[in-house]
Write a protein that holds these residues in place. Structure first.
Motif, PDB file in Angstrom:
ATOM      1  N   THR A   1       0.817  -1.216   0.000  1.00 16.81           N
ATOM      2  CA  THR A   1       0.000   0.000   0.000  1.00 16.81           C
ATOM      3  C   THR A   1       0.851   1.266   0.000  1.00 16.81           C
ATOM      4  OG1 THR A   1      -0.166  -0.028   2.415  1.00 16.81           O
ATOM      5  CG2 THR A   1      -1.893  -1.178   1.176  1.00 16.81           C
ATOM      6  N   GLY A   2       2.153   1.116  -0.195  1.00 17.19           N
ATOM      7  CA  GLY A   2       3.030   2.270  -0.394  1.00 17.19           C
ATOM      8  C   GLY A   2       3.544   2.933   0.862  1.00 17.19           C
ATOM      9  N   ARG A   3       3.632   2.189   1.959  1.00 19.60           N
ATOM     10  CA  ARG A   3       4.046   2.820   3.212  1.00 19.60           C
ATOM     11  C   ARG A   3       5.503   3.302   3.174  1.00 19.60           C
ATOM     12  NH1 ARG A   3      -0.024   2.249   6.822  1.00 19.60           N
ATOM     13  NH2 ARG A   3       1.260   3.105   8.495  1.00 19.60           N
ATOM     14  N   ASN A   4       6.346   2.663   2.361  1.00 19.42           N
ATOM     15  CA  ASN A   4       7.731   3.138   2.233  1.00 19.42           C
ATOM     16  C   ASN A   4       7.840   4.417   1.403  1.00 19.42           C
ATOM     17  OD1 ASN A   4       8.788   0.928   3.610  1.00 19.42           O
ATOM     18  ND2 ASN A   4       9.340  -0.189   1.756  1.00 19.42           N
ATOM     19  N   LEU A   5       6.957   4.579   0.442  1.00 17.56           N
ATOM     20  CA  LEU A   5       7.202   5.531  -0.645  1.00 17.56           C
ATOM     21  C   LEU A   5       7.386   6.977  -0.190  1.00 17.56           C
ATOM     22  CD1 LEU A   5       4.828   4.028  -3.367  1.00 17.56           C
ATOM     23  CD2 LEU A   5       7.272   3.584  -2.985  1.00 17.56           C
ATOM     24  N   PRO A   6       6.611   7.504   0.754  1.00 14.79           N
ATOM     25  CA  PRO A   6       6.835   8.910   1.153  1.00 14.79           C
ATOM     26  C   PRO A   6       8.102   9.123   1.974  1.00 14.79           C
ATOM     27  CG  PRO A   6       4.603   8.156   1.727  1.00 14.79           C
ATOM     28  CD  PRO A   6       5.416   6.940   1.408  1.00 14.79           C
ATOM     29  N   LEU A   7       8.776   8.058   2.378  1.00 10.90           N
ATOM     30  CA  LEU A   7       9.905   8.173   3.301  1.00 10.90           C
ATOM     31  C   LEU A   7      11.252   8.249   2.600  1.00 10.90           C
ATOM     32  CD1 LEU A   7       8.779   5.499   5.945  1.00 10.90           C
ATOM     33  CD2 LEU A   7       8.319   7.959   5.951  1.00 10.90           C
ATOM     34  N   TYR A   8      11.305   8.023   1.308  1.00 10.11           N
ATOM     35  CA  TYR A   8      12.596   8.013   0.619  1.00 10.11           C
ATOM     36  C   TYR A   8      13.230   9.394   0.608  1.00 10.11           C
ATOM     37  CZ  TYR A   8      12.182   3.232  -1.031  1.00 10.11           C
ATOM     38  OH  TYR A   8      12.106   1.858  -1.085  1.00 10.11           O
ATOM     39  N   PRO A   9      14.571   9.457   0.710  1.00 11.91           N
ATOM     40  CA  PRO A   9      15.254  10.758   0.684  1.00 11.91           C
ATOM     41  C   PRO A   9      15.097  11.463  -0.660  1.00 11.91           C
ATOM     42  CG  PRO A   9      16.709   8.987   1.461  1.00 11.91           C
ATOM     43  CD  PRO A   9      15.501   8.324   0.908  1.00 11.91           C
ATOM     44  N   ASP A  10      15.231  12.767  -0.628  1.00  7.54           N
ATOM     45  CA  ASP A  10      15.236  13.546  -1.869  1.00  7.54           C
ATOM     46  C   ASP A  10      16.377  13.062  -2.760  1.00  7.54           C
ATOM     47  OD1 ASP A  10      13.134  15.041  -0.914  1.00  7.54           O
ATOM     48  OD2 ASP A  10      14.405  16.703  -0.211  1.00  7.54           O
TER      49      ASP A  10
END
Length: 208
Positions: free
Chosen positions: A45-54
């Protein structure tokens, strides 16, 4: 009947509780070390996706269409691909980093999936994993074996007794000492394709 981990809203609720209890810190470590073009395997469900570094460019892969709908809401600009770990639709050496968060316990064919991860990693690339694994305590491992058939049906494919660290090694990876942590049957670690003379992975029950 689908397992509870395959029903997106139930899976999200379970993950939110686990992250509140401390898993969130490990998840941030998992994605925080990603570099370059990164494959988020079993993005769910994409729980990792907002946490990736710029600056990290992420492609999410997930076989379940309804989970991808939720992932799209969390990360509308991230490319998402419907595929399995055993048949990744990418060229050899395509990724700088592969991230697996609570994935390798559920894949149908772990050796084949790990061979695919090794194939799509560039030379020098890194595999980063957060998984629950077979207990190092014999009595608990036997209990995991006993509950595995029912648990796998209930959870939709999760195998609580998989020796994931050993499977990663058998696929030709070396687990790095830096960053490795264990807390009961939970593990987090980074690995790279093994070279001659690599030391064996850490063992024990160190916590973080």
């Amino acid at each position: 009947m689908r397992g509870v981990e395959q029903i997106p809203w139930i899976y999200d609720a379970m993950c939110a509780f686990s992250e509140w209890r401390g898993l969130g810190r490990w998840r941030r470590w998992l994605v925080g070390g990603a570099r370059g073009l990164t494959l988020d395997l079993g993005t769910g469900t994409g729980r990792n996706l907002p946490l990736y570094p710029d600056g990290v460019h992420v492609i999410g892969v997930e076989p379940a269409a309804d989970a991808l709908v939720r992932a799209r809401r969390r990360a509308p600009d991230t490319p998402l691909v419907r595929a399995t770990a055993e048949a990744l639709p990418f060229g050899d050496g395509a990724f700088d980093t592969v991230v697996c968060g609570l994935v390798l316990c559920t894949v149908d064919d772990p050796p084949r999936a790990l061979a695919e991860l090794r194939r799509v990693l560039r030379p020098g690339g890194q595999l980063r994993a957060l998984e629950h694994v077979r207990s190092v305590r014999p009595w608990r491992a036997r209990l995991q074996d006993a509950i595995q058939p029912a648990w796998t049906r209930l959870a939709g494919g999760c195998h609580p007794n998989r020796d994931t660290e050993r499977a990663v090694q058998a696929a030709g990876f070396a687990i790095e000492t830096e960053g490795w942590r264990a807390d009961g049957t939970m593990r987090r670690f980074a690995a790279r394709v093994a070279r001659a003379g690599d030391a064996p992975p850490p063992v024990g029950t160190m916590t973080s």
